[in-house]
Motif scaffolding. Structure first.
Motif, short mmCIF file in Angstrom:
data_model
loop_
_atom_site.label_atom_id
_atom_site.label_comp_id
_atom_site.label_asym_id
_atom_site.label_seq_id
_atom_site.Cartn_x
_atom_site.Cartn_y
_atom_site.Cartn_z
N GLY A 26 0.79 -1.37 -0.07
CA GLY A 26 -0.05 0.03 0.05
C GLY A 26 0.80 1.27 -0.14
N ALA A 27 0.11 2.34 -0.12
CA ALA A 27 0.77 3.60 -0.44
C ALA A 27 1.68 4.08 1.03
CB ALA A 27 -0.12 4.82 -0.83
N LEU A 28 0.92 3.85 2.03
CA LEU A 28 1.83 4.11 3.48
C LEU A 28 2.73 3.31 3.68
CD1 LEU A 28 1.66 6.12 5.81
CD2 LEU A 28 0.11 4.73 6.83
N ALA A 29 2.59 2.14 3.45
CA ALA A 29 3.82 1.04 3.37
C ALA A 29 4.90 1.56 2.66
CB ALA A 29 3.51 -0.18 3.27
N ALA A 30 4.86 2.14 1.40
CA ALA A 30 5.65 2.40 0.41
C ALA A 30 6.75 3.70 1.11
CB ALA A 30 5.25 2.75 -0.86
N LEU A 31 5.99 4.52 1.75
CA LEU A 31 6.59 5.94 2.54
C LEU A 31 7.38 5.25 3.39
CD1 LEU A 31 6.91 8.72 2.66
CD2 LEU A 31 4.98 8.97 4.30
N LEU A 32 7.04 4.29 4.36
CA LEU A 32 7.84 3.81 5.53
C LEU A 32 8.90 3.00 4.87
CD1 LEU A 32 4.85 2.52 7.75
CD2 LEU A 32 6.38 4.62 8.23
N ALA A 33 8.80 2.10 3.87
CA ALA A 33 9.86 1.70 3.21
C ALA A 33 10.93 2.38 2.69
CB ALA A 33 9.39 0.32 2.29
N CYS A 34 10.39 3.59 1.91
CA CYS A 34 11.24 4.60 1.63
C CYS A 34 12.35 5.13 2.57
CB CYS A 34 10.42 5.80 0.88
SG CYS A 34 11.47 6.93 0.36
N TRP A 35 11.49 5.54 3.72
CA TRP A 35 12.32 6.18 4.78
C TRP A 35 13.39 5.15 5.60
CZ3 TRP A 35 8.01 9.40 7.22
CH2 TRP A 35 7.61 10.67 6.47
N MET A 36 12.79 4.00 5.51
CA MET A 36 13.54 2.72 6.12
C MET A 36 14.82 2.68 5.42
SD MET A 36 10.94 0.07 7.32
CE MET A 36 11.96 -1.22 7.34
N ALA A 37 14.77 2.58 3.89
CA ALA A 37 15.57 2.27 2.82
C ALA A 37 16.61 3.69 2.85
CB ALA A 37 15.27 2.04 1.42
N GLY A 38 16.09 4.88 3.02
CA GLY A 38 16.78 6.07 3.31
C GLY A 38 17.88 6.10 4.48
N LEU A 39 17.19 5.50 5.48
CA LEU A 39 18.14 5.38 6.75
C LEU A 39 19.26 4.63 6.30
CD1 LEU A 39 18.70 5.97 9.87
CD2 LEU A 39 16.92 4.39 10.33
N LEU A 40 19.05 3.25 5.71
CA LEU A 40 19.95 2.20 5.46
C LEU A 40 21.21 3.17 4.57
CD1 LEU A 40 19.54 -1.31 4.34
CD2 LEU A 40 20.93 0.14 2.97
N TYR A 41 20.87 3.79 3.59
CA TYR A 41 21.74 4.34 2.49
C TYR A 41 22.20 5.36 3.18
CZ TYR A 41 20.68 1.14 -1.31
OH TYR A 41 20.73 0.20 -1.96
N SER A 42 21.69 5.93 4.34
CA SER A 42 22.30 7.19 4.99
C SER A 42 23.33 6.51 5.70
CB SER A 42 21.44 7.92 5.99
OG SER A 42 20.29 8.53 5.25
N CYS A 43 23.52 5.28 6.57
CA CYS A 43 24.31 4.84 7.21
C CYS A 43 25.43 4.40 6.02
CB CYS A 43 24.05 3.58 7.81
SG CYS A 43 22.68 3.85 8.94
N VAL A 44 25.05 3.95 5.17
CA VAL A 44 25.99 3.62 3.70
C VAL A 44 26.94 4.68 3.60
CG1 VAL A 44 26.56 2.93 1.49
CG2 VAL A 44 24.79 1.62 2.99
#
Length: 459
Positions: A45-63
């Motif tokens: 769903g749309a809200l899950a996509a936003l949460l996934a976007c920010w989770m992935a953003g946190l992952l790549y911020s660490c990278v």
């Protein structure tokens, strides 16, 4: 072009600045805003996509934070490969190099396939019913390989223009959508709860990575920047901030214009968003932005994959023939040419989703290593023992977060592509065994430590 002096060692030229590093990292990744990320909407769903976007953003911020410290200290071609060579050892270096070569080459193939389909569709709409995607795929790979062959400055200056235009196109679409009012965007109608619960959020993580996959490629410019201590951290960190901003704007506009069921099946969500706003100028802008983003991504992938291949050849981890530098253009010309048939083969004989998944999994394996490498790096060379261009804050929190989020991402990929995950792990296991029993004897073991540092603690 600098002329060679007889007997002079041919090496890569240090001619790049922070803007080129930014263009390399963001240029590879920005295509994820134009297509691919929306498959995460179908997972949860749309809200899950936003949460996934920010989770992935946190992952790549660490990278990005980890990369900024280690790469500004180990300023050598090959990125994570060169880091592994200094911090862990030959086996890990070989694997890291292989992860990167395949991650970038698969991403290059995916971009060429996507561009081929876009131009085929445009040709059909223009009245050419017999238009085929295959010639466009081959032309994209061959022409960009030629551009990379001719020089890194020209290559990344070209990427800078394409990437800046593609990013500004997203900003223009966001402003025209008037997010401060509900006149155009209808989030109150289209934004629903989580249709598949929290498991859908985890499943959406798979394609949430598509927003950022490749930002670690800024490391590949380490041997060609004028000031690694300044340019690499600056270009990388500004790059991840750019991607976080673009991802959030992309999600906000698309979710406000389309039901999540339709958005999940869209081939080019930003282009569809422009069409729904009934503006021919916006439609043209987003079509050009999509094409530019795809070309910039493929162009950057060729640059990065060839640098890793070159560095491994120079150290004899693979054929030494690949470790050559063109005497006039100062580019890793043989590595660039050698990867062309690999990209073409995957473009013609594999499905797009399989190529994307192979690239994502190869990247995840590289990120997992990075979580351990920064801890080992700090232990072997504590702060104050060597010069660092950048010191990552809150250590070891970024490393811990990175490993946790990588585990979530592996499970997310397993939910939809368990067979592909198993095959990728099996492939790299066989490759490791081949390196250990057949290739390791050729490695220049005495040249592993190329940095002028004191011996690591525990050596």
């Amino acid at each position: 072009m600098k002329k060679l002096v007889p007997g002079e060692k041919v090496s890569l030229l240090r001619i790049l600045g922070p803007s080129h590093v930014w263009a390399l990292g963001v240029g590879i990744v920005l295509v994820g805003n134009y297509m691919g990320w929306n498959y995460s909407v179908g997972k949860g769903g749309a809200l899950a996509a936003l949460l996934a976007c920010w989770m992935a953003g946190l992952l790549y911020s660490c990278v990005a934070i980890i990369d900024a410290e280690v790469t500004s200290s180990i300023a050598a071609a090959g990125g994570q490969y060169s880091q592994a060579k200094h911090i862990v050892g030959p086996a890990m270096a070989f694997n890291s190099g292989l992860y990167l070569v395949f991650s970038y080459t698969m991403l290059e193939a995916a971009n060429a396939m996507t561009l081929g389909q876009l131009l085929k569709t445009a040709g059909i709409l223009a009245g050419y019913q017999d238009c085929s995607a295959e010639p466009f795929v081959a032309l994209t790979i061959l022409s960009l390989a030629w551009l990379n062959y001719r020089g890194v400055y020209l290559t990344l200056a070209f990427n800078l223009v394409l990437t800046a235009f593609s990013f500004l196109a997203i900003v223009v679409l966001f402003i025209v959508a008037r997010p401060w009012s509900d006149e155009i965007l209808k989030h109150d109608q289209f934004l629903t709860e989580l249709p598949y619960g929290w498991l859908g959020v985890v499943a959406a993580m798979h394609f949430g990575l598509w927003y950022y996959l490749g930002i670690e490629g800024t490391c590949q410019a380490a041997e060609e920047v004028r000031s690694p201590a300044r340019a690499l951290p600056l270009g990388t960190l500004i790059g991840i901030l750019t991607l976080l901003l673009a991802a959030t704007m992309t999600w906000y506009v698309c979710v406000g214009l389309m039901p999540w069921q339709y958005l999940a099946a869209s081939t080019a969500p930003l282009f569809d968003a422009a069409r729904l706003m009934n503006s021919n100028i916006l439609v043209a802008l987003m079509f050009v932005g999509t094409v530019f983003a795809v070309v910039a991504s493929a162009n950057g992938c060729i640059n990065d994959a060839s640098r890793v291949c070159f560095a491994m050849g120079r150290d004899r981890y693979i054929s030494e023939w690949l470790g050559a530098v063109h005497p006039r253009y100062r580019t890793p010309n043989r590595a660039i040419v050698a990867l062309v048939p690999v990209a073409l083969a995957f473009s013609y004989f594999a499905r797009l989703d399989e190529v994307i998944t192979f690239s994502i999994l190869s990247g995840l394996l590289s990120y997992t290593y990075m979580g351990f490498s920064i801890v080992m790096f700090r232990r072997q060379w504590p702060l104050g023992s060597i010069d660092r261009g950048y010191v990552s804050p809150l250590h070891p929190l970024p490393a811990v977060l990175l490993l946790i989020l990588c585990a979530v991402a592996y499970f997310s990929v397993f939910l939809g592509y368990g067979v592909e995950l198993t095959l990728v792990i099996a492939f790299y296991t066989v490759a490791t065994l081949w390196f250990h029993f057949r290739r390791y004897k050729y490695v220049r073991r005495g040249q592993q430590f190329s940095m002028p540092w004191p011996k690591p603690i525990g050596f």
